[in-house]
Structure formats: structure tokens, C-alpha cells
Design an enzyme around this catalytic site. Structure first.
Site, PDB file in Angstrom:
ATOM      1  N   LYS A 166       0.828  -1.203   0.000  1.00 45.26           N
ATOM      2  CA  LYS A 166       0.000   0.000   0.000  1.00 45.26           C
ATOM      3  C   LYS A 166       0.866   1.258   0.000  1.00 45.26           C
ATOM      4  O   LYS A 166       1.513   1.570   0.991  1.00 45.26           O
ATOM      5  CB  LYS A 166      -0.897   0.024   1.246  1.00 45.26           C
ATOM      6  CG  LYS A 166      -1.998   1.065   1.124  1.00 45.26           C
ATOM      7  CD  LYS A 166      -2.539   1.515   2.463  1.00 45.26           C
ATOM      8  CE  LYS A 166      -1.765   2.647   3.060  1.00 45.26           C
ATOM      9  NZ  LYS A 166      -1.729   3.871   2.251  1.00 45.26           N
ATOM     10  N   GLU A 239       9.515   1.519  10.949  1.00 43.00           N
ATOM     11  CA  GLU A 239      10.573   2.497  10.651  1.00 43.00           C
ATOM     12  C   GLU A 239       9.914   3.866  10.718  1.00 43.00           C
ATOM     13  O   GLU A 239       9.123   4.217   9.841  1.00 43.00           O
ATOM     14  CB  GLU A 239      11.147   2.253   9.248  1.00 43.00           C
ATOM     15  CG  GLU A 239      11.899   0.945   9.095  1.00 43.00           C
ATOM     16  CD  GLU A 239      13.207   0.905   9.878  1.00 43.00           C
ATOM     17  OE1 GLU A 239      13.621   1.939  10.447  1.00 43.00           O
ATOM     18  OE2 GLU A 239      13.805  -0.175   9.928  1.00 43.00           O
ATOM     19  N   CYS A 273      13.771  10.710   6.535  1.00 45.27           N
ATOM     20  CA  CYS A 273      13.700  10.332   7.955  1.00 45.27           C
ATOM     21  C   CYS A 273      15.050  10.529   8.630  1.00 45.27           C
ATOM     22  O   CYS A 273      15.121  10.949   9.776  1.00 45.27           O
ATOM     23  CB  CYS A 273      13.214   8.895   8.096  1.00 45.27           C
ATOM     24  SG  CYS A 273      14.207   7.704   7.180  1.00 45.27           S
ATOM     25  N   GLU A 369       9.849  17.159  14.508  1.00 48.61           N
ATOM     26  CA  GLU A 369      10.420  16.676  13.245  1.00 48.61           C
ATOM     27  C   GLU A 369       9.894  17.600  12.140  1.00 48.61           C
ATOM     28  O   GLU A 369       8.759  17.443  11.683  1.00 48.61           O
ATOM     29  CB  GLU A 369       9.985  15.223  12.977  1.00 48.61           C
ATOM     30  CG  GLU A 369      10.716  14.642  11.788  1.00 48.61           C
ATOM     31  CD  GLU A 369      10.172  13.288  11.319  1.00 48.61           C
ATOM     32  OE1 GLU A 369       8.991  12.995  11.531  1.00 48.61           O
ATOM     33  OE2 GLU A 369      10.958  12.558  10.693  1.00 48.61           O
TER      34      GLU A 369
HETATM   35  P1  NAD Z   1       2.310   8.673   7.686  1.00 46.38           P
HETATM   36  O1  NAD Z   1       2.566   7.967   8.957  1.00 46.38           O
HETATM   37  O2  NAD Z   1       1.302   9.729   7.642  1.00 46.38           O
HETATM   38  O3  NAD Z   1       1.900   7.639   6.537  1.00 46.38           O
HETATM   39  C1  NAD Z   1       2.692   6.535   6.218  1.00 46.38           C
HETATM   40  C2  NAD Z   1       1.815   5.461   5.594  1.00 46.38           C
HETATM   41  O4  NAD Z   1       0.890   4.982   6.599  1.00 46.38           O
HETATM   42  C3  NAD Z   1       0.960   5.930   4.425  1.00 46.38           C
HETATM   43  O5  NAD Z   1       0.936   4.909   3.453  1.00 46.38           O
HETATM   44  C4  NAD Z   1      -0.411   6.089   5.069  1.00 46.38           C
HETATM   45  O6  NAD Z   1      -1.484   5.945   4.162  1.00 46.38           O
HETATM   46  C5  NAD Z   1      -0.428   4.963   6.075  1.00 46.38           C
HETATM   47  N1  NAD Z   1      -1.365   5.127   7.184  1.00 46.38           N
HETATM   48  C6  NAD Z   1      -1.998   6.235   7.601  1.00 46.38           C
HETATM   49  N2  NAD Z   1      -2.783   5.966   8.682  1.00 46.38           N
HETATM   50  C7  NAD Z   1      -2.619   4.653   8.941  1.00 46.38           C
HETATM   51  C8  NAD Z   1      -3.122   3.783   9.945  1.00 46.38           C
HETATM   52  N3  NAD Z   1      -3.970   4.204  10.900  1.00 46.38           N
HETATM   53  N4  NAD Z   1      -2.728   2.491   9.948  1.00 46.38           N
HETATM   54  C9  NAD Z   1      -1.858   2.042   9.021  1.00 46.38           C
HETATM   55  N5  NAD Z   1      -1.349   2.819   8.030  1.00 46.38           N
HETATM   56  C10 NAD Z   1      -1.718   4.114   7.998  1.00 46.38           C
HETATM   57  O7  NAD Z   1       3.751   9.184   7.239  1.00 46.38           O
HETATM   58  P2  NAD Z   1       4.104  10.127   6.015  1.00 46.38           P
HETATM   59  O8  NAD Z   1       3.687  11.498   6.386  1.00 46.38           O
HETATM   60  O9  NAD Z   1       3.607   9.517   4.749  1.00 46.38           O
HETATM   61  O10 NAD Z   1       5.693  10.018   5.989  1.00 46.38           O
HETATM   62  C11 NAD Z   1       6.522  10.833   6.708  1.00 46.38           C
HETATM   63  C12 NAD Z   1       7.010  10.171   7.975  1.00 46.38           C
HETATM   64  O11 NAD Z   1       7.668   8.942   7.662  1.00 46.38           O
HETATM   65  C13 NAD Z   1       8.055  10.976   8.710  1.00 46.38           C
HETATM   66  O12 NAD Z   1       7.775  10.958  10.086  1.00 46.38           O
HETATM   67  C14 NAD Z   1       9.362  10.235   8.426  1.00 46.38           C
HETATM   68  O13 NAD Z   1      10.360  10.454   9.368  1.00 46.38           O
HETATM   69  C15 NAD Z   1       8.887   8.843   8.382  1.00 46.38           C
HETATM   70  N6  NAD Z   1       9.852   7.996   7.652  1.00 46.38           N
HETATM   71  C16 NAD Z   1      10.581   7.084   8.354  1.00 46.38           C
HETATM   72  C17 NAD Z   1      11.531   6.309   7.695  1.00 46.38           C
HETATM   73  C18 NAD Z   1      12.362   5.302   8.440  1.00 46.38           C
HETATM   74  O14 NAD Z   1      12.931   4.433   7.794  1.00 46.38           O
HETATM   75  N7  NAD Z   1      12.474   5.360   9.736  1.00 46.38           N
HETATM   76  C19 NAD Z   1      11.727   6.467   6.333  1.00 46.38           C
HETATM   77  C20 NAD Z   1      10.956   7.423   5.654  1.00 46.38           C
HETATM   78  C21 NAD Z   1      10.007   8.169   6.335  1.00 46.38           C
END
Ligand code: NAD
Length: 465
Positions: A166, A239, A273, A369
Site C-alpha cells: 500500500k 521504521e 527520515c 520533526e
Molecule cells: P504517515 O505515517 O502519515 O503515513 C505513512 C503510511 O501509513 C501511508 O501509506 C499512510 O497511508 C499509512 N497510514 C496512515 N494511517 C494509517 C493507519 N492508521 N494504519 C496504518 N497505516 C496508515 O507518514 P508520512 O507522512 O507519509 O511520511 C513521513 C514520515 O515517515 C516521517 O515521520 C518520516 O520520518 C517517516 N519515515 C521514516 C523512515 C524510516 O525508515 N524510519 C523512512 C521514511 C520516512
């Protein structure tokens, strides 16, 4: 451009669609299919059905199929990269590197193994096997849609799992396109791609037939995933977010180091991230470092990722754009803005790279962040104090120490609470190096043998000898 879900080897359309916006133009780029709850269930059922044969397929043949996926990605790199730039915003060169990085992960993960281990235990014959788990839900964010997908899907498939993938709602197109391209390379149902709203993530997480969720995203959503997975005791790899500190000691040359720090903070427009999100600079070189960074920020070329010469594209989506603008507006009263702070003329979610000096903890820019092109530069005098301040965060993803003396850097690095601490670099990753967060930045690891093992169940066979 038309896009479909991939369920059980078939391209499937949906009743509902949603607009995907090009963040450089704010125009609708394409319509994205919105999977219903029933279609999500169909995808899980297809993956469950495919698991029986796929998990019994010899690993060598599974690896052949994964290598075929890699070749397809490579052969379609130009189309995928262009689509990635248009939906994500990043410059075309960066998008191409991301696509090739995804192809590389699909190929090079096939060089890894988790062989059966024999345990030395008197009077017994004991073997440790790594068995596939079943259906894996892979949930990906919008900052690196393809490379983060590859870090999950390749090891999951190699170890004999099937996948429901997804992508994020604002960057689904390159992933849907990929599903369309690779569907012939794998048996039907081995990989399924669904797109739509955030609800799909929550449904996938709670689904009784999904055995594992591999999630990359924010810490807040990661907590929801953990909660959703609890009722079925799913395995999870999380992650999550970070607030990486870089600590620069007094013996570095600001002119030579500033470009590396700038790259560490502003790559992918700060939407990374493991970007440098707090820069601690020793008082002795503080002014010189601030000046160097401000010059680099002022010289950066900001624009449409498809335009030649663009270094930094737009923010990926409107809500993140507005959030970062708000953080910058607040920071003006808390520190001194020495680069950035001018509006972009024209459409698009553009923000000029912004450097804020004379700012400290207790502000959203330093403690939160920011996930955008704005960097706080914080003054310190005692390296021990800088380490303590770096550690005073709920996050613990990455960190770096910058110092001319390796021994001194190493001693400080050992004391930083982070999943990875780099010395004289930041955000360096490779397939053979495990990656994961400490504290609220994550649970488990990706990449390397540790990452492969996350897609398996340990099975002990203990025989009387
Ligand atoms: P997000 O948490 O809003 O969304 C991530 C994914 O989760 C999307 O596909 C979203 O549709 C899905 N999602 C949303 N609600 C959900 C739920 N209740 N249950 C399951 N899935 C759900 O994150 P974002 O804004 O898309 O990405 C940015 C964040 O990702 C930042 O905090 C960044 O630091 C983090 N990030 C971490 C890593 C790592 O490896 N640690 C890498 C890249 C990004």
C-alpha cells in the site's frame, strides 16, 4: 494516464477515484483508484491463496523471479522516474537514482541467505530454520515511495511470503505503475498493490489473515499500527520518524564541512527520515559555519523537478507545506533567519531552503520533526553537553559526529542514543548494513540479514540423537 490496482494478478479498476496532485504545479496529475474494503479483502485473500505454492517454491526460483522484477524496474526506469518526479516533486536525477536504487535492492537482496543453523547441544540434534510468515502488509510513506517499497517487498518475497503493498495516498502512481509492469514476473497473488485512503492501512493492520506489517511512516501512525496489530499479535517492523542531531566539533573546517552538512539536511528537500534536523555547532566555529550554510542555501536552485538544474523541488503535499511554513513563521521569533524566508512566486508547494541560527531547545523547529527545508543551527561549548542535548529527544533514528580526530569522534558516537551514528558523514546506507531506530523511531530493522529475518518465523527442530 490510467492506473489500476493489482489483485491476484489482475489489473482491477475501482468505483471511486481520487486526484493525485503534482506538487510543482498544484494541477491534477492523474486519477488514482481508491480500493474499497472488499477489494482490500480480495487482495489479502489472493495473497493468502498464493502463499501455499510460493512458500514451497525453492528459494533459488523465488530469487530468479525477484531478479526479473529488478530487470523490469531497470528497463522502465525512465518512465518510472518521470512519474515519481511528477507525483513526489523530487528532481528527475534524484528520482532516477531512487528507481535504480529500488532495482538494486531487488537484485542484491537475492545475494543474501539465512541458512539453517545447527546448534551444539549435548545429546540432541537441533536445527534452526527460518520459515516464511504468510501474508505481509507493506505500508509506505510519500518521501521515497519506490526505494522504501523495495526494502520491504524484496526480502519479504525472497523469504517466501506474499505481499499486499500500500503506497501513500499522495504518491501512489509510481507504485501502481510498477505493479502493472511486474505482474507477469510473479505468480498471481504473490504481490498485490492497493491504493486509496489511509483507512486501507488501518484495515490491513487489523486484518486477521495478515501475519506481518512492515511499516514506514510517522511515529504517530506507527503507534496506531502497533495498536491495530495487537489484536492478532501480528509481527511488526516499524521504521518511524526522527530528529537526527549532527554534532560538529571545534576542529572541523567550516568551508569544507558545510556542503556535506547542507546535503545531509536538505537532500530530498529535508523530507527524509534520516536527514540532519538539528545541527549542534561548537561556539568556536559557529559564526563561520552559519555563514557557509547560509551561502549554500541562498545558492540552491529551487524549482520544478522536471526542469534542468533543479536542486530542490517542492514539498510533496499541501499539508506538509503548510506545516513547515508555520514552523518557519514561529522560528522567526525564536531565532534569526539567515537564509530563506522569502515567498516563492508562482504555483507549487515551494519553500526556499531556510537556515535559522541562535535558536535552542523548547521550540518546534528544534524539538519536533520539521521534515522540510529548514535547519536550526544550535550553539554549544561543551561536547558532553551537546551529546546530552542530542539524547534529550523521544526520537533515536540517526545522528552524526563531525570531528577531525577519529578517536574523539568515536568516543562521543558511542554515547549517542540512536539506531545509527555516523562519523563525518550522515545518512549513508547500504544493503549489507542493518538500519533501524532507537526509542520512538522504530522497532526492528530493515536491510541486511537482520532485515531478512524480520520476514521469517524462527522454527526450532529438536531431535533426540
Ligand atoms: P504517515 O505515517 O502519515 O503515513 C505513512 C503510511 O501509513 C501511508 O501509506 C499512510 O497511508 C499509512 N497510514 C496512515 N494511517 C494509517 C493507519 N492508521 N494504519 C496504518 N497505516 C496508515 O507518514 P508520512 O507522512 O507519509 O511520511 C513521513 C514520515 O515517515 C516521517 O515521520 C518520516 O520520518 C517517516 N519515515 C521514516 C523512515 C524510516 O525508515 N524510519 C523512512 C521514511 C520516512
Amino acid at each position: 494516464m490510467a492506473f489500476s490496482l493489482l489483485i491476484g494478478g489482475q489489473l482491477v479498476s475501482t468505483r471511486e477515484t481520487m486526484d493525485v496532485i503534482n506538487p510543482a504545479t498544484e494541477q491534477v496529475l492523474a486519477k488514482c483508484p481508491v480500493a474499497s474494503r472488499t477489494q482490500l479483502d480480495d487482495a489479502v485473500a489472493a495473497a493468502k491463496h498464493a502463499f501455499a505454492a510460493w512458500s514451497e517454491t525453492p528459494i533459488g526460483r523465488r530469487k530468479d523471479a525477484v531478479r526479473a522484477v529488478s530487470d523490469i524496474i531497470k528497463n522502465n526506469a525512465a518512465e518510472l522516474a518521470r512519474l515519481l518526479t511528477q507525483e513526489q516533486g523530487k528532481p528527475l536525477g534524484d528520482a532516477t537514482r531512487e528507481v535504480m536504487g529500488a532495482a538494486m535492492f531487488f537484485r542484491n537482496f537475492t545475494n543474501m541467505e539465512l541458512p539453517t543453523r545447527n546448534v551444539n547441544s549435548e545429546g540432541r540434534k537441533v536445527e534452526l530454520h527460518r520459515r516464511p510468515l504468510g501474508v505481509v502488509g507493506a505500508i509506505v510513506p510519500w518521501n521515497f515511495p519506490l526505494v522504501l517499497m523495495a526494502m520491504k517487498v524484496a526480502p519479504a518475497l525472497i523469504m517466501g511470503n506474499t505481499v499486499v503493498l500500500k503506497p501513500a495516498p499522495s504518491t501512489p502512481l509510481s507504485t501502481l505503475k510498477l505493479g502493472e509492469l511486474i505482474r507477469g514476473a510473479l505468480p498471481p497473488g504473490v504481490i498485490n498493490v492497493i491504493a486509496g485512503t489511509n483507512d486501507l492501512g488501518a484495515w490491513l493492520t487489523a486484518h486477521p489473515d495478515v501475519r506481518k506489517i512492515s511499516f514506514t511512516g510517522s511515529t504517530a501512525t506507527g503507534a496506531k499500527v502497533m495498536q491495530g496489530a495487537a489484536s492478532t499479535l501480528k509481527r511488526i517492523t516499524l521504521e518511524l520518524g526522527g530528529n537526527d542531531a549532527a554534532i560538529v566539533l571545534d576542529d572541523v573546517d567550516p568551508k569544507e564541512t558545510a556542503p556535506k552538512l547542507f546535503q545531509g539536511a536538505f537532500a530530498n528537500n529535508g523530507q527524509i527520515c534520516i536527514g540532519i534536523k538539528r545541527l549542534y555547532v561548537h561556539d568556536k566555529i559557529y559564526d563561520a559555519m552559519c555563514d557557509e550554510l547560509a551561502n549554500l542555501a541562498k545558492g540552491a536552485v529551487v524549482g520544478d523537478g522536471l526542469a534542468q538544474g533543479t536542486q530542490l523541488g517542492p514539498m510533496q503535499n499541501k499539508s506538509q507545506y503548510e506545516r513547515v511554513l508555520k514552523i518557519i513563521a514561529e522560528a522567526k521569533g525564536q531565532g534569526k533567519v539567515i537564509a530563506g524566508d522569502r515567498p516563492f512566486t508562482g504555483p507549487g508547494y515551494f519553500i526556499y531552503p531556510t537556515i535559522v541560527r541562535d535558536i535552542a531547545e523548547g521550540t518546534e523547529l528544534v524539538d519536533g520533526e520539521q521534515f522540510g527545508p529548514v535547519l536550526p543551527v544550535i550553539r554549544y561549548t561543551d561536547p558532553d553537553d551537546a551529546v546530552a542535548r542530542a539524547n534529550a529527544s523521544p526520537y533515536g533514528l540517526g545522528a552524526s559526529i563531525w570531528c577531525a580526530e577519529p578517536d574523539r569522534a568515536y568516543e562521543l558516537a558511542r554515547r549517542v542514543e540512536a539506531g545509527t551514528v555516523w562519523v563525518n558523514k550522515h545518512a549513508d546506507m547500504a544493503l549489507e548494513i542493518p538500519f533501524g531506530g532507537a526509542k520512538q523511531s522504530g522497532i526492528g530493522a530493515e536491510l541486511a540479514e537482520e532485515g531478512l529475518a524480520e520476514f521469517t518465523q524462527l522454527q526450532v527442530i529438536n531431535m533426540a540423537s
